[in-house]
Motif scaffolding. Structure first.
Motif, PDB file in Angstrom:
ATOM      1  N   UNK A 182      64.622  50.041  44.255  1.00  0.00           N
ATOM      2  CA  UNK A 182      64.824  50.824  45.216  1.00  0.00           C
ATOM      3  C   UNK A 182      64.349  50.408  46.744  1.00  0.00           C
ATOM      4  N   UNK A 183      64.052  48.993  46.514  1.00  0.00           N
ATOM      5  CA  UNK A 183      63.322  48.406  47.659  1.00  0.00           C
ATOM      6  C   UNK A 183      64.207  47.419  48.463  1.00  0.00           C
ATOM      7  N   UNK A 184      64.204  46.931  49.576  1.00  0.00           N
ATOM      8  CA  UNK A 184      64.385  45.566  50.189  1.00  0.00           C
ATOM      9  C   UNK A 184      63.113  44.687  50.103  1.00  0.00           C
ATOM     10  N   UNK A 185      63.335  43.398  49.748  1.00  0.00           N
ATOM     11  CA  UNK A 185      61.944  42.731  49.712  1.00  0.00           C
ATOM     12  C   UNK A 185      62.083  41.203  50.365  1.00  0.00           C
ATOM     13  N   UNK A 186      61.191  40.810  50.991  1.00  0.00           N
ATOM     14  CA  UNK A 186      61.080  39.572  51.299  1.00  0.00           C
ATOM     15  C   UNK A 186      59.472  38.799  50.942  1.00  0.00           C
ATOM     16  N   UNK A 187      59.832  37.602  50.414  1.00  0.00           N
ATOM     17  CA  UNK A 187      58.599  36.838  50.106  1.00  0.00           C
ATOM     18  C   UNK A 187      58.352  35.497  51.032  1.00  0.00           C
ATOM     19  N   UNK A 188      57.269  35.655  51.748  1.00  0.00           N
ATOM     20  CA  UNK A 188      56.801  34.300  52.348  1.00  0.00           C
ATOM     21  C   UNK A 188      55.654  33.564  51.831  1.00  0.00           C
ATOM     22  N   UNK A 189      56.028  32.528  51.805  1.00  0.00           N
ATOM     23  CA  UNK A 189      54.729  31.429  51.069  1.00  0.00           C
ATOM     24  C   UNK A 189      53.793  31.128  52.039  1.00  0.00           C
ATOM     25  N   UNK A 190      52.509  31.478  51.497  1.00  0.00           N
ATOM     26  CA  UNK A 190      51.467  31.478  52.516  1.00  0.00           C
ATOM     27  C   UNK A 190      50.505  30.178  52.134  1.00  0.00           C
ATOM     28  N   UNK A 191      50.527  29.825  50.780  1.00  0.00           N
ATOM     29  CA  UNK A 191      49.828  28.515  50.605  1.00  0.00           C
ATOM     30  C   UNK A 191      50.479  28.045  49.323  1.00  0.00           C
ATOM     31  N   UNK A 192      49.956  27.073  48.567  1.00  0.00           N
ATOM     32  CA  UNK A 192      50.523  26.620  47.276  1.00  0.00           C
ATOM     33  C   UNK A 192      50.783  27.596  46.143  1.00  0.00           C
ATOM     34  N   UNK A 193      49.732  28.630  46.257  1.00  0.00           N
ATOM     35  CA  UNK A 193      49.787  29.654  45.474  1.00  0.00           C
ATOM     36  C   UNK A 193      50.262  31.065  45.831  1.00  0.00           C
ATOM     37  N   UNK A 194      49.972  31.348  46.826  1.00  0.00           N
ATOM     38  CA  UNK A 194      50.090  33.040  47.433  1.00  0.00           C
ATOM     39  C   UNK A 194      51.310  33.140  48.363  1.00  0.00           C
ATOM     40  N   UNK A 195      51.958  34.199  47.858  1.00  0.00           N
ATOM     41  CA  UNK A 195      52.995  34.727  48.686  1.00  0.00           C
ATOM     42  C   UNK A 195      52.909  35.988  49.250  1.00  0.00           C
ATOM     43  N   UNK A 196      53.181  36.198  50.550  1.00  0.00           N
ATOM     44  CA  UNK A 196      53.202  37.751  51.152  1.00  0.00           C
ATOM     45  C   UNK A 196      54.460  38.194  50.742  1.00  0.00           C
ATOM     46  N   UNK A 197      54.355  39.491  49.900  1.00  0.00           N
ATOM     47  CA  UNK A 197      55.291  40.292  49.415  1.00  0.00           C
ATOM     48  C   UNK A 197      55.518  41.524  50.093  1.00  0.00           C
ATOM     49  N   UNK A 198      56.285  41.661  50.946  1.00  0.00           N
ATOM     50  CA  UNK A 198      56.780  42.822  51.611  1.00  0.00           C
ATOM     51  C   UNK A 198      57.837  43.548  51.295  1.00  0.00           C
ATOM     52  N   UNK A 199      57.773  44.957  50.566  1.00  0.00           N
ATOM     53  CA  UNK A 199      58.947  45.479  50.257  1.00  0.00           C
ATOM     54  C   UNK A 199      58.974  46.721  50.893  1.00  0.00           C
ATOM     55  N   UNK A 200      60.261  47.313  51.384  1.00  0.00           N
ATOM     56  CA  UNK A 200      60.401  48.322  52.122  1.00  0.00           C
ATOM     57  C   UNK A 200      61.412  49.357  51.237  1.00  0.00           C
ATOM     58  N   UNK A 201      61.026  50.586  51.163  1.00  0.00           N
ATOM     59  CA  UNK A 201      61.880  51.649  50.446  1.00  0.00           C
ATOM     60  C   UNK A 201      63.020  51.962  51.102  1.00  0.00           C
ATOM     61  N   UNK A 202      64.243  51.702  50.574  1.00  0.00           N
ATOM     62  CA  UNK A 202      65.770  52.158  50.929  1.00  0.00           C
ATOM     63  C   UNK A 202      65.708  53.665  51.161  1.00  0.00           C
TER      64      UNK A 202
END
Length: 211
Positions: free
Chosen positions: A191-211
């Motif tokens: 039940x979330x919207x989600x956006x993933x942003x690549x920060x380096x070759x390993x790590x993503x910033x995962x930002x999820x917002x409850x709908x």
């Protein structure tokens, strides 16, 4: 986090800050832009905040710099002691991603470099729990190692093996690193919207917002 990994941090507690600051060549790429990654998590958070895996308190400090109310959740006793020394007035409870106390009504759940301790099934369970505890607009902001695909994961393991990074290869094979498509699927199902942003070759910033 997966309790089977708790004891590993009895060793990491003594070297973690040195590693994240780029002084461990084997893990240098994993922690590339470390401060920028933590800052991105902190800036996306809205308070009050529950932070999973506070570790040595690096993300916590950035959250507090924004004057956010924070409660830490940390399953490793040695890490809790380090955090207590660094940030004496912080409330830190024994818990993990799936089982934790909520002495505050959270508007955000945050974490850095820890969500991979859960299997994909456990990750899905975790987001179902967060959906129940957050109101509409509440957020989950995690920074963690995620791979674009299973193939890219295999290629990265082979690359690090060729570089002689045995400890990192062991970590990559032992723990539960997921993929971008799988992570998006389980988060949106909760039940979330989600956006993933690549920060380096390993790590993503995962930002999820409850709908």
């Amino acid at each position: 986090m997966g309790r089977e990994f708790v004891e590993i941090f009895d060793e990491w507690v003594h070297t973690y800050d040195e590693s994240v600051n780029g002084n461990d060549e084997e893990y240098k790429d994993v922690f590339l832009k470390y401060n920028e990654i933590l800052q991105a998590v902190a800036e996306a958070a809205i308070g009050p905040v529950i932070e999973f895996g506070v570790g040595t308190g690096n993300l916590t400090k950035k959250l507090l710099e924004r004057d956010l109310e924070v409660v830490g959740v940390e399953p490793n006793q040695a890490m809790r002691k380090v955090t207590a020394q660094k940030i004496p007035n912080l409330t830190v409870v024994d818990g993990d991603f799936l089982e934790f106390e909520t002495p505050i009504f959270p508007q955000s759940f945050v974490s850095s470099y820890a969500f991979h301790h859960l299997t994909d099934v456990e990750k899905a369970q975790a987001f179902q729990i967060y959906a129940e505890k957050l109101s509409t607009g509440g957020k989950v902001i995690f920074a963690d190692t995620v791979f674009d695909s299973e193939q890219s994961k295999k290629e990265m393991i082979a690359f690090e093996q060729a570089r002689g990074h045995i400890n990192l290869v062991e970590d990559l094979n032992r723990e539960y690193y997921t993929t971008v498509p799988k992570l998006k699927e389980l988060i949106t199902k909760a039940g979330f919207t989600v956006n993933l942003s690549k920060m380096n070759n390993y790590v993503f910033l995962i930002e999820a917002t409850k709908i």
